[in-house]
Scaffold this active site. Sequence first.
Site, PDB file in Angstrom:
ATOM      1  N   VAL A 142       0.809  -1.192   0.054  1.00  0.00           N
ATOM      2  CA  VAL A 142       0.030   0.078   0.087  1.00  0.00           C
ATOM      3  C   VAL A 142       0.943   1.175   0.053  1.00  0.00           C
ATOM      4  O   VAL A 142       0.993   2.091  -0.978  1.00  0.00           O
ATOM      5  CB  VAL A 142      -1.068   0.142   1.127  1.00  0.00           C
ATOM      6  CG1 VAL A 142      -1.813   1.226   0.980  1.00  0.00           C
ATOM      7  CG2 VAL A 142      -1.913  -1.244   1.155  1.00  0.00           C
ATOM      8  N   CYS A 143       1.545   1.445   0.869  1.00  0.00           N
ATOM      9  CA  CYS A 143       2.491   2.467   0.956  1.00  0.00           C
ATOM     10  C   CYS A 143       3.421   2.634  -0.116  1.00  0.00           C
ATOM     11  O   CYS A 143       3.617   3.742  -0.441  1.00  0.00           O
ATOM     12  CB  CYS A 143       3.496   2.546   2.120  1.00  0.00           C
ATOM     13  SG  CYS A 143       3.044   1.837   3.732  1.00  0.00           S
ATOM     14  N   SER A 144       3.805   1.656  -0.897  1.00  0.00           N
ATOM     15  CA  SER A 144       4.850   1.624  -1.939  1.00  0.00           C
ATOM     16  C   SER A 144       3.999   1.841  -3.235  1.00  0.00           C
ATOM     17  O   SER A 144       4.626   2.248  -4.340  1.00  0.00           O
ATOM     18  CB  SER A 144       5.402   0.135  -1.991  1.00  0.00           C
ATOM     19  OG  SER A 144       6.119  -0.209  -0.903  1.00  0.00           O
TER      20      SER A 144
END
Lengths: 180, 204
Positions: free
Chosen positions: B96-98
């Site tokens: 997700v963050c990536s």
Amino acid sequence: MRKSILAATALFLILSQSALAGGTFPDFSIRTNLEESDRTYLGLTETEQFRLSDTAAEYLLIEVFSMYCPLCQKDAPTVNVWFEEIAAEGNNGKIKLIGIGAGNTPFEVEFFRKKFNVPFPLIPDEDYSMHKALGNVGTPYFVLVKNSGPDNLEIMYAREGAVDNEATMLRDILSKAGIR
Amino acid sequence: MKRCILLFCAPLLLCAPLLLCAPLLLSGPAWAHTLAESVYPVGMLKPTDSQTSLKPGDMAPDFTLSSIKGEKVTLSQYRGKSNVVLSFVPAAWTPVCSDQWPGYNLALELFSQNDTVLLGISVDNIPSLHAWTNAMGGLDFPILSDFWPHGRVADNYGILRTDGTAERALFLIDKKGIVRWLLVNDINQRPDLGALVNAVKSLE
């Protein structure tokens, strides 16, 4: 434990790929608000809901993308060029392009469309339902399907991952559609 | 359920419909391989694991953090000049963050058009953030390290989780330094960009 995980991974990869290559593409029923120009392009009469097989296209080139995917961002201009080149081939619109935004909200799809001046319809898949039905393919994912009517979308070409050689890929796609 | 992609996370599929991963990249530039293969599949996490007491109308806690470019960034330096969006993400090299920040990077104009700067904050140290940012193809907004004292800024904002990561949280702070909008999202999902942009646009 590690071996079992690796085995499960291998099995998953095999299953997920066999479900796509040479198989049948799901004839998704899509509910969305297409712009008039997109409806005209796809040859649709219904305004709110359609199935992929309803489109007036002998072949559909579908890209599963995400606004958040760096490779999809990078490849967007290339896919726009493909659209122009496919249109220039004529063939009475034999191939139509459509994008499916995996996990993208309508806002995010619309932003991607404006950002890259995408000239073909983009469909939000906000809840990942279509993406899931495709076996959670990595993005971008390009697939050419032959439209032979309801529930009869034959996968002629599929490729997961970034475009590495845009000319070769387009040639392969056109070849699979019987053009060139 | 909002899930991101990826086959390389297949092992975790054993554990559930849990994976929010960066796209699987079977081909592409070398950095893409690195990102896809390097993202650590965390599985399904408790949606939130903290309770912020901040609410719209509160003064945003000031802070100074180092960016991966080596600059010191202080929230109050934007006072009277720009609105600020703080995007806290749980940790580098996680699903997700990536892809959340690469998406924001594409949309930076939506912030700048409304006199707003975006600051990304993570509890990771600078070398890790440097490598992760490069793997994402580079980011054009400041990436700040809240590593030491560990997670102090996240804690001051009430969003430090019990495992030392931060929530996936957004804070919109106006030119007076006042929190005008905030969202502590389900850590497993990406927040809708539209909601954030609407909040930014709603500021006078």
